[in-house]
Design an enzyme around this catalytic site. Sequence first.
Site, PDB file in Angstrom:
ATOM      1  N   PRO A  12       0.822  -1.359   0.007  1.00 65.73           N
ATOM      2  CA  PRO A  12      -0.450  -0.055   0.440  1.00 65.73           C
ATOM      3  C   PRO A  12       1.032   1.377   0.283  1.00 65.73           C
ATOM      4  O   PRO A  12       1.928   1.195   0.956  1.00 65.73           O
ATOM      5  CB  PRO A  12      -1.180  -0.588   1.711  1.00 65.73           C
ATOM      6  CG  PRO A  12      -0.093  -0.969   2.007  1.00 65.73           C
ATOM      7  CD  PRO A  12       0.974  -2.160   1.218  1.00 65.73           C
ATOM      8  N   GLU A  13       0.138   2.309  -0.576  1.00 66.75           N
ATOM      9  CA  GLU A  13       1.277   3.593  -0.690  1.00 66.75           C
ATOM     10  C   GLU A  13       0.326   4.416  -0.904  1.00 66.75           C
ATOM     11  O   GLU A  13      -0.500   4.734  -0.471  1.00 66.75           O
ATOM     12  CB  GLU A  13       1.848   3.372  -2.504  1.00 66.75           C
ATOM     13  CG  GLU A  13       2.632   2.230  -2.804  1.00 66.75           C
ATOM     14  CD  GLU A  13       3.539   2.528  -4.002  1.00 66.75           C
ATOM     15  OE1 GLU A  13       3.624   3.900  -4.877  1.00 66.75           O
ATOM     16  OE2 GLU A  13       3.831   1.697  -4.303  1.00 66.75           O
ATOM     17  N   LYS A  55       3.754   6.421   4.578  1.00 65.45           N
ATOM     18  CA  LYS A  55       3.125   5.048   4.520  1.00 65.45           C
ATOM     19  C   LYS A  55       2.881   4.037   5.594  1.00 65.45           C
ATOM     20  O   LYS A  55       2.324   3.270   6.038  1.00 65.45           O
ATOM     21  CB  LYS A  55       4.030   4.013   3.607  1.00 65.45           C
ATOM     22  CG  LYS A  55       4.316   4.132   2.420  1.00 65.45           C
ATOM     23  CD  LYS A  55       5.201   3.114   1.374  1.00 65.45           C
ATOM     24  CE  LYS A  55       6.390   3.873   0.657  1.00 65.45           C
ATOM     25  NZ  LYS A  55       7.263   3.348   0.165  1.00 65.45           N
ATOM     26  N   ARG A  84      10.864  -5.867  -7.167  1.00 63.53           N
ATOM     27  CA  ARG A  84      11.003  -4.931  -7.833  1.00 63.53           C
ATOM     28  C   ARG A  84      11.042  -4.630  -9.343  1.00 63.53           C
ATOM     29  O   ARG A  84      11.528  -3.766  -9.554  1.00 63.53           O
ATOM     30  CB  ARG A  84      12.745  -4.710  -7.501  1.00 63.53           C
ATOM     31  CG  ARG A  84      12.837  -5.168  -6.060  1.00 63.53           C
ATOM     32  CD  ARG A  84      12.977  -4.346  -5.483  1.00 63.53           C
ATOM     33  NE  ARG A  84      13.542  -2.504  -5.381  1.00 63.53           N
ATOM     34  CZ  ARG A  84      13.580  -1.729  -5.317  1.00 63.53           C
ATOM     35  NH1 ARG A  84      12.260  -1.563  -4.004  1.00 63.53           N
ATOM     36  NH2 ARG A  84      13.780  -0.409  -5.554  1.00 63.53           N
TER      37      ARG A  84
END
Length: 278
Positions: free
Chosen positions: A2-3, A62, A261
């Site tokens: 989650p951002e 965050k 990534r």
Amino acid sequence: MPELPELEVVCEVLRRRVVGETILDACVIPPGGPIVVRDLTGSGFEAGVKGARITRIARRGKFLVFSLERNAAPLFLVINPKLTGRLKLAAAGEKRRAKTHLAFCFNGGRELRYIDQKQMGQVYLAVDPEQAPDFAGMGPEPFEISLEEFRLRLKPFRGEIKGVLTRSDFIAGIGNAYADEILWAARIHPYRKRTQLTADQVNQLYEAMQTTLRDAVEHVRAEMGEAIDTKPRDFLAVHMKSGQPCPRCGTPIALVGANQRITNFCRTCQPGGLIKGM
Ligand SMILES: [Zn+2]
């Protein structure tokens, strides 16, 4: 993970649903619970939160920060969901899902649960949010920084721009997914060095950060509703869209990296990587 956009909406929902409630009980569920929960007060997690009233919920980067009121002493729950943590509001009697590590029980049997497939996130109990690791060194919020300040803060960083955007000491709340989205909106290659960016590109980057994150908050708000354990991301332009047509030019979206990534971008709209073939 989650951002900013997801956590912003989770925070809005929790403010409506949970602020004002008293935590009647807190269950730390083994084996994951004791890994996720960290008591930084020295007086015990469950003992600390039991009977406390939630007076305020805020997002910072965050993290979600719950202000608790109990015996007048300030107390905070600081939640850092990292890559895999989720919160869930459960109705009375609703079965606890596997990988539920923590449950706060409210009046009438409702619960706020912390679920985490890999136990990567943390839920801290602290007398000051800055006790939580990585909290104190955070940079400003994207919606609170001016273009001038953005330029100044960017200067000392020399590396690849995507890496800079995801550094919480540069700016808070942007992770792998939204860095891809912002860079696509700004038409900047993710592996461009900060030192290679023109003044115009820095302006574009700042504007793209504002518009991308604001639009995302609206999308997430519309799609998530009260289901705060979900992570709506179908609307994203490039992130996790490898091979699909770029919404701007139709070029198949490029993919570099693997697992958590992953970097996605458009080779046509975001030209000029440093390494040949990128
Ligand atoms: Zn494109």
